[in-house]
Write a protein that holds these residues in place. Sequence first.
Motif, mmCIF file in Angstrom:
data_model
loop_
_atom_site.group_PDB
_atom_site.id
_atom_site.type_symbol
_atom_site.label_atom_id
_atom_site.label_comp_id
_atom_site.label_asym_id
_atom_site.label_seq_id
_atom_site.Cartn_x
_atom_site.Cartn_y
_atom_site.Cartn_z
ATOM 1 N N LYS A 28 0.868 -1.176 0.000
ATOM 2 C CA LYS A 28 0.000 0.000 0.000
ATOM 3 C C LYS A 28 0.903 1.222 0.000
ATOM 4 O O LYS A 28 1.491 1.583 1.017
ATOM 5 C CB LYS A 28 -0.909 0.013 1.224
ATOM 6 C CG LYS A 28 -2.023 -0.985 1.184
ATOM 7 C CD LYS A 28 -2.927 -0.756 2.372
ATOM 8 C CE LYS A 28 -4.155 -1.612 2.346
ATOM 9 N NZ LYS A 28 -4.995 -1.379 3.534
ATOM 10 N N ALA A 29 1.023 1.851 -1.152
ATOM 11 C CA ALA A 29 1.960 2.962 -1.319
ATOM 12 C C ALA A 29 1.675 4.109 -0.358
ATOM 13 O O ALA A 29 2.604 4.741 0.158
ATOM 14 C CB ALA A 29 1.933 3.463 -2.757
ATOM 15 N N GLY A 30 0.420 4.381 -0.083
ATOM 16 C CA GLY A 30 0.076 5.459 0.840
ATOM 17 C C GLY A 30 0.609 5.227 2.236
ATOM 18 O O GLY A 30 1.047 6.159 2.917
ATOM 19 N N ARG A 31 0.596 3.971 2.678
ATOM 20 C CA ARG A 31 1.114 3.637 4.012
ATOM 21 C C ARG A 31 2.634 3.773 4.035
ATOM 22 O O ARG A 31 3.207 4.220 5.027
ATOM 23 C CB ARG A 31 0.690 2.225 4.417
ATOM 24 C CG ARG A 31 -0.800 2.038 4.541
ATOM 25 C CD ARG A 31 -1.396 2.756 5.710
ATOM 26 N NE ARG A 31 -0.929 2.085 6.918
ATOM 27 C CZ ARG A 31 -0.935 2.622 8.114
ATOM 28 N NH1 ARG A 31 -1.382 3.829 8.299
ATOM 29 N NH2 ARG A 31 -0.498 1.952 9.147
ATOM 30 N N LEU A 32 3.301 3.402 2.945
ATOM 31 C CA LEU A 32 4.752 3.570 2.870
ATOM 32 C C LEU A 32 5.100 5.060 2.859
ATOM 33 O O LEU A 32 6.072 5.484 3.480
ATOM 34 C CB LEU A 32 5.317 2.859 1.643
ATOM 35 C CG LEU A 32 6.837 2.796 1.551
ATOM 36 C CD1 LEU A 32 7.453 2.110 2.776
ATOM 37 C CD2 LEU A 32 7.253 2.067 0.287
ATOM 38 N N THR A 33 4.290 5.849 2.199
ATOM 39 C CA THR A 33 4.487 7.292 2.194
ATOM 40 C C THR A 33 4.373 7.857 3.608
ATOM 41 O O THR A 33 5.137 8.747 3.994
ATOM 42 C CB THR A 33 3.473 7.984 1.257
ATOM 43 O OG1 THR A 33 3.669 7.484 -0.063
ATOM 44 C CG2 THR A 33 3.634 9.488 1.265
#
Length: 123
Positions: A58-63
Amino acid sequence: MMRRAVILALSLVLGATAAQAAEGETAASPPLSPLDAYAEAAATTILAEQNCPGTHLKAGRLTTLRLAAKVAPAQEATLEAKLRSRATELRRRLAAEGKAAFCDAALDAFGPQGSVAKDVLVR
């Protein structure tokens, strides 16, 4: 082994949550900087997405983890080098420990019930 390294690497980035998860575990080395911790998290989750069947990042969580590490624009070149270095080390661990162990450790740390950060990886 890998789970402990990931938890300890993120302890500075995530504060009390990671510290509580690592409670009772002893560190073999000094804590990493927030930039190193983010590089460890990013490399681990990206490699898990590439190597663990059915696992998605989940790219948003990595961000969110990146924002917590407070990566400044002036640190981009350093971060890129750290990401390459961490990815190389994690690929060696992946080869030595096998996919099953790597995937289990990554999901334990970053999956829906993640001990380091929840919902960065999903199956």
